[in-house]
Design a protein around this motif. Structure first.
Motif, PDB file in Angstrom:
ATOM      1  N   THR A 160      -1.642  -1.157  -4.048  1.00  0.00           N
ATOM      2  CA  THR A 160      -2.385   0.183  -4.124  1.00  0.00           C
ATOM      3  C   THR A 160      -1.530   1.397  -3.964  1.00  0.00           C
ATOM      4  O   THR A 160      -0.524   1.635  -3.037  1.00  0.00           O
ATOM      5  CB  THR A 160      -3.309   0.352  -2.709  1.00  0.00           C
ATOM      6  OG1 THR A 160      -4.134  -1.006  -2.669  1.00  0.00           O
ATOM      7  CG2 THR A 160      -4.174   1.585  -2.690  1.00  0.00           C
ATOM      8  N   THR A 161      -2.075   2.429  -4.857  1.00  0.00           N
ATOM      9  CA  THR A 161      -1.107   3.585  -5.101  1.00  0.00           C
ATOM     10  C   THR A 161      -1.382   4.744  -3.696  1.00  0.00           C
ATOM     11  O   THR A 161      -2.489   4.618  -3.352  1.00  0.00           O
ATOM     12  CB  THR A 161      -1.368   4.204  -6.488  1.00  0.00           C
ATOM     13  OG1 THR A 161      -2.603   4.579  -6.521  1.00  0.00           O
ATOM     14  CG2 THR A 161      -0.728   3.334  -7.275  1.00  0.00           C
ATOM     15  N   ALA A 162      -0.471   5.765  -3.598  1.00  0.00           N
ATOM     16  CA  ALA A 162      -0.595   6.901  -2.462  1.00  0.00           C
ATOM     17  C   ALA A 162      -1.571   7.893  -3.121  1.00  0.00           C
ATOM     18  O   ALA A 162      -1.669   7.996  -4.276  1.00  0.00           O
ATOM     19  CB  ALA A 162       0.758   7.264  -2.138  1.00  0.00           C
ATOM     20  N   ASP A 163      -1.786   8.798  -2.248  1.00  0.00           N
ATOM     21  CA  ASP A 163      -2.681   9.930  -2.541  1.00  0.00           C
ATOM     22  C   ASP A 163      -1.955  10.664  -3.728  1.00  0.00           C
ATOM     23  O   ASP A 163      -2.627  11.531  -4.189  1.00  0.00           O
ATOM     24  CB  ASP A 163      -3.285  10.450  -1.384  1.00  0.00           C
ATOM     25  CG  ASP A 163      -4.211   9.728  -0.661  1.00  0.00           C
ATOM     26  OD1 ASP A 163      -4.902   8.819  -1.101  1.00  0.00           O
ATOM     27  OD2 ASP A 163      -4.434   9.964   0.716  1.00  0.00           O
ATOM     28  N   ILE A 164      -0.768  11.106  -3.264  1.00  0.00           N
ATOM     29  CA  ILE A 164       0.025  11.936  -4.164  1.00  0.00           C
ATOM     30  C   ILE A 164       1.148  11.216  -4.742  1.00  0.00           C
ATOM     31  O   ILE A 164       1.923  10.354  -4.236  1.00  0.00           O
ATOM     32  CB  ILE A 164       0.758  13.139  -3.114  1.00  0.00           C
ATOM     33  CG1 ILE A 164      -0.561  13.594  -2.460  1.00  0.00           C
ATOM     34  CG2 ILE A 164       1.379  14.089  -3.876  1.00  0.00           C
ATOM     35  CD1 ILE A 164      -0.102  14.499  -1.208  1.00  0.00           C
ATOM     36  N   THR A 211      -3.466   7.774  -8.876  1.00  0.00           N
ATOM     37  CA  THR A 211      -3.202   7.795  -7.296  1.00  0.00           C
ATOM     38  C   THR A 211      -4.440   7.033  -6.557  1.00  0.00           C
ATOM     39  O   THR A 211      -5.520   7.100  -7.074  1.00  0.00           O
ATOM     40  CB  THR A 211      -3.034   9.288  -6.847  1.00  0.00           C
ATOM     41  OG1 THR A 211      -4.355  10.032  -7.173  1.00  0.00           O
ATOM     42  CG2 THR A 211      -1.911   9.932  -7.435  1.00  0.00           C
ATOM     43  N   ASN A 212      -4.172   6.808  -5.215  1.00  0.00           N
ATOM     44  CA  ASN A 212      -5.194   6.057  -4.473  1.00  0.00           C
ATOM     45  C   ASN A 212      -6.068   5.130  -5.309  1.00  0.00           C
ATOM     46  O   ASN A 212      -7.308   5.076  -5.032  1.00  0.00           O
ATOM     47  CB  ASN A 212      -6.077   7.163  -3.842  1.00  0.00           C
ATOM     48  CG  ASN A 212      -6.852   6.665  -2.717  1.00  0.00           C
ATOM     49  OD1 ASN A 212      -6.566   5.916  -2.272  1.00  0.00           O
ATOM     50  ND2 ASN A 212      -7.914   7.628  -2.301  1.00  0.00           N
ATOM     51  N   THR A 213      -5.196   4.049  -6.039  1.00  0.00           N
ATOM     52  CA  THR A 213      -6.173   3.122  -6.719  1.00  0.00           C
ATOM     53  C   THR A 213      -5.404   1.818  -6.404  1.00  0.00           C
ATOM     54  O   THR A 213      -4.234   1.710  -6.292  1.00  0.00           O
ATOM     55  CB  THR A 213      -6.065   3.468  -8.252  1.00  0.00           C
ATOM     56  OG1 THR A 213      -6.625   4.727  -8.374  1.00  0.00           O
ATOM     57  CG2 THR A 213      -6.659   2.496  -9.135  1.00  0.00           C
ATOM     58  N   LEU A 247       5.689  11.082   2.274  1.00  0.00           N
ATOM     59  CA  LEU A 247       4.911  10.523   1.285  1.00  0.00           C
ATOM     60  C   LEU A 247       5.227   9.467   0.588  1.00  0.00           C
ATOM     61  O   LEU A 247       4.555   8.668  -0.255  1.00  0.00           O
ATOM     62  CB  LEU A 247       4.727  11.648   0.023  1.00  0.00           C
ATOM     63  CG  LEU A 247       4.304  13.116   0.283  1.00  0.00           C
ATOM     64  CD1 LEU A 247       4.239  13.947  -0.702  1.00  0.00           C
ATOM     65  CD2 LEU A 247       2.846  13.153   0.956  1.00  0.00           C
ATOM     66  N   THR A 299       0.785  -1.115   0.083  1.00  0.00           N
ATOM     67  CA  THR A 299       0.009   0.024  -0.071  1.00  0.00           C
ATOM     68  C   THR A 299       0.726   1.131  -0.114  1.00  0.00           C
ATOM     69  O   THR A 299       2.006   1.112   0.142  1.00  0.00           O
ATOM     70  CB  THR A 299      -0.922   0.053   1.226  1.00  0.00           C
ATOM     71  OG1 THR A 299      -0.300  -0.105   2.369  1.00  0.00           O
ATOM     72  CG2 THR A 299      -1.910  -1.171   1.293  1.00  0.00           C
ATOM     73  N   ASN A 300       0.196   2.438  -0.297  1.00  0.00           N
ATOM     74  CA  ASN A 300       1.094   3.658  -0.161  1.00  0.00           C
ATOM     75  C   ASN A 300       1.942   3.671  -1.354  1.00  0.00           C
ATOM     76  O   ASN A 300       3.186   4.402  -0.878  1.00  0.00           O
ATOM     77  CB  ASN A 300       1.448   4.109   1.162  1.00  0.00           C
ATOM     78  CG  ASN A 300       1.689   5.608   1.449  1.00  0.00           C
ATOM     79  OD1 ASN A 300       0.739   6.384   0.523  1.00  0.00           O
ATOM     80  ND2 ASN A 300       2.392   6.003   2.284  1.00  0.00           N
ATOM     81  N   ASN A 326       4.101   4.717  -4.577  1.00  0.00           N
ATOM     82  CA  ASN A 326       4.306   5.840  -5.250  1.00  0.00           C
ATOM     83  C   ASN A 326       3.678   5.795  -6.727  1.00  0.00           C
ATOM     84  O   ASN A 326       4.009   4.609  -7.337  1.00  0.00           O
ATOM     85  CB  ASN A 326       5.815   6.197  -5.350  1.00  0.00           C
ATOM     86  CG  ASN A 326       5.892   7.298  -6.073  1.00  0.00           C
ATOM     87  OD1 ASN A 326       4.973   8.266  -6.608  1.00  0.00           O
ATOM     88  ND2 ASN A 326       7.306   7.889  -6.274  1.00  0.00           N
TER      89      ASN A 326
END
Length: 596
Positions: free
Chosen positions: A227-231, A201-203, A312, A149-150, A152
């Motif tokens: 899962t990708t991060a928000d930014i 992002t966030n996916t 991040l 998760t999170n 890049n």
């Protein structure tokens, strides 16, 4: 810690020159450890056939070689499969993309040294791979790992080699079975894809990797995801400043420094002695771009990975860099003789030493030439408790477990590296004879000596010469007046010998053989009593010692005598020794028993 040379020469201007001369001398007169040799293959063995294409190459360790490089090719000395890959001290290598099928493969091992004088390339060793008859296995994500998760959104996608695969097809999608983020085809020597655009992002991103060879496609492979991060994080990698990538002869206590990365709040640093190992440091966290390292091992190739990060996420696909530490104690190659040499002293010392009971001790020594020596008594737990000597000799007075350390010092880059060889040994106390008394009788102008001994063995006797001749009888006749010494030897293998002086003429009869300081008013003090035939003889002083030579008391000839105390405390039942000086300056020595 071992005492270093500057402890002895502190403050002298010639110390540095002396230290260098010692180091040069050691190099000119090395200890040979083995001849130069190349390793043989342990797996696959030379000339073998039908070798699996996913085989790991394993070879013999060559003593004295600090590192290896490996090349794999389809011709002798070739490197078209793997080119001169540095593996550090590892003696195995797994080809990252597998091996081609039904092909003669040549393995070339290079002995890697740190002295910048050239490596040694060993003859190539061949084997032949199998013909593939089955589809490849499935491939597994290595970065990001399945379930991460999170991540890049600008990440690359990489996976581990799938045995028997020669190519791959990768689908990326926002749902299982979907390829809306792209389909990528890779040849077998590329185990990653770099999507042309950042991932959403966030996916949750789903990854399907299909492995192929000439037989067909992998079967039953699972869909993997992360899962990708928000930014989106655009954080770059860094490179070493000091030491630089590829440097050799690096100091053992260096400052590691790397290029600072804009936007990074810290760095994860991993260090190992092989490309796939973090046995020195794993994911050490640092908030700045430098750190002092305390004492790397000498003669090592180190593999360093530094990954910048912030809140991040972390930088992706940061490469590995290497450097080699300074030559220390060895072994290393002497280019003139072609031999491997070491600066460790060669120590040959027995595992067991015998100490005779009732003896004052033994002096142990070593013929090993070294710069420092250290003898220590240690406990059964291995904890050092007493330093006995820092010379080539030590006095041993009791049984137990001991250790001898002998050291030379190497001095690369100003590092005073102790090259220490150690040997633990046991001192066993074995029973010896006890001389209870020596009866002295006047026989005209000579003496008759009768030696009374006790023990659990057979003994023989000598007079005035420890080397004999020895006799079975404990009686000596026609012994001249004056200084005499009786030797009692155990006739068994241990050969313990106990010596006792026979005091000059009959004056010795005035020294009691024992006393009993038990407070009963009888025989509570030990003192010289002039024998009847020497009533006018006077003793001026008497010194009393224990078996280790420790002075316990000094009394005059006119005192009441010794009461068996030392520092106000009663001493145990045992033998004690005396040295007396007479009015005519003659000296009398002997021993007596304290009984309680």
């Amino acid at each position: 810690m071992h005492k270093k040379r500057n402890d002895y020469f502190k403050g002298f201007d010639f110390y540095q020159m002396l230290k260098k001369l010692l180091y040069i001398g050691l190099l000119l007169a090395p200890v040979l450890v083995n001849s130069q040799s190349c390793p043989s293959l342990l797996s696959p063995i030379a000339g073998s056939t039908n070798v699996p294409v996913e085989a790991t190459i394993v070879w013999d360790e060559v003593p004295g070689v600090p590192g290896y490089r490996i090349s794999l090719g389809t011709t002798s000395g070739g490197d078209d499969i793997v080119s001169n890959q540095l593996v550090g001290s590892a003696t195995f290598f797994s080809p990252p993309f597998g091996l081609p099928e039904n092909t003669q493969i040549f393995v070339t091992i290079t002995l890697f040294f740190f002295d910048n004088q050239g490596d040694i390339v060993c003859p190539s060793i061949p084997f032949t791979t199998e013909s593939i008859t089955a589809v490849p296995e499935c491939a597994n994500l290595s970065s990001p790992i399945n379930g991460a998760t999170n991540v890049n959104a600008s990440t690359n996608i990489s996976w581990a080699y799938a045995p028997r695969a020669s190519s791959y097809e990768i689908d990326l999608g926002t749902s299982a079975g979907n390829n809306d983020l792209g389909t990528f085809n890779n040849s077998g020597n590329q185990l990653f894809v770099n999507p042309p655009a950042n991932l959403p992002t966030n996916t949750q991103v789903f990854v399907e990797i299909r492995s192929f060879n000439a037989i067909g496609q992998s079967i039953g492979c699972i869909t993997q995801s992360f899962t990708t991060a928000d930014i989106v994080l655009n954080l770059g990698c860094t490179t070493l400043i000091s030491p630089r990538n590829g440097d050799s002869n690096v100091a053992l206590t260096p400052v590691l420094e790397w290029v600072p990365v804009s936007g990074a709040s810290g760095y994860r640093v991993s260090i190992g002695t092989t490309p796939d190992d973090n046995n020195i440091l794993q994911d050490g966290l640092f908030t700045n771009n430098r750190t002092l390292v305390i004492e790397f091992e000498p003669n090592r190739t180190l593999f360093v990975t530094i990954i910048p990060f912030n809140d991040l996420g972390e930088a992706i696909n940061c490469g590995q860099e290497t450097f080699s530490t300074a030559i220390g104690c060895g072994p290393f190659l002497d280019r003139v003789s072609g031999e491997f040499i070491t600066l460790f002293p060669e120590l040959d010392f027995p595992d067991t030493i015998s100490l005779c009971d009732n003896s004052p001790g033994i002096t142990l020594s070593t013929s090993t030439l070294a710069e420092t020596y250290r003898w220590a008594l240690i406990t059964s737990r291995g904890t050092e408790i007493e330093l006995l000597s820092e010379t080539s000799e030590a006095q041993i007075t009791e049984g137990g477990l001991y250790r001898l350390d002998v050291s030379n010092f190497a001095d690369p880059n100003g590092n005073n590296i102790p090259c220490t060889t150690s040997q633990e040994f046991t001192v066993e106390v074995i029973p010896g004879p006890n001389i209870n008394a020596i009866d002295v009788e006047r026989d005209g102008d000579n003496l008759r000596l009768t030696v009374n001994v006790s023990g659990n063995s057979q003994y023989d006797f000598a007079l005035n010469d420890i080397n004999g001749p020895y006799q079975d009888s404990n009686v000596f006749t026609n012994v001249p007046l004056g200084d005499n010494t009786v030797y009692v030897r155990d006739k068994n293998e241990n050969g313990c010998i106990l010596a006792q002086d026979v005091e000059q003429d009959l004056i010795s009869e005035g020294f009691p053989k024992f006393f009993t300081p038990n407070g009963d008013g009888f025989n509570d003090f030990w003192q010289f009593i002039p024998p009847p035939n020497a009533e006018d003889f006077e003793i001026l002083s008497i010194s009393i010692f224990d078996r280790f030579g420790r002075l316990l008391s000094q009394i005059g000839g006119d005192s009441i005598g010794w009461n068996g105390l030392f520092n106000g405390r009663p001493l145990p039942s045992s033998d004690y020794w005396y040295r007396a000086v007479g009015i005519d300056n003659r000296e009398f020595k002997g021993h007596f028993a304290l009984r309680r």
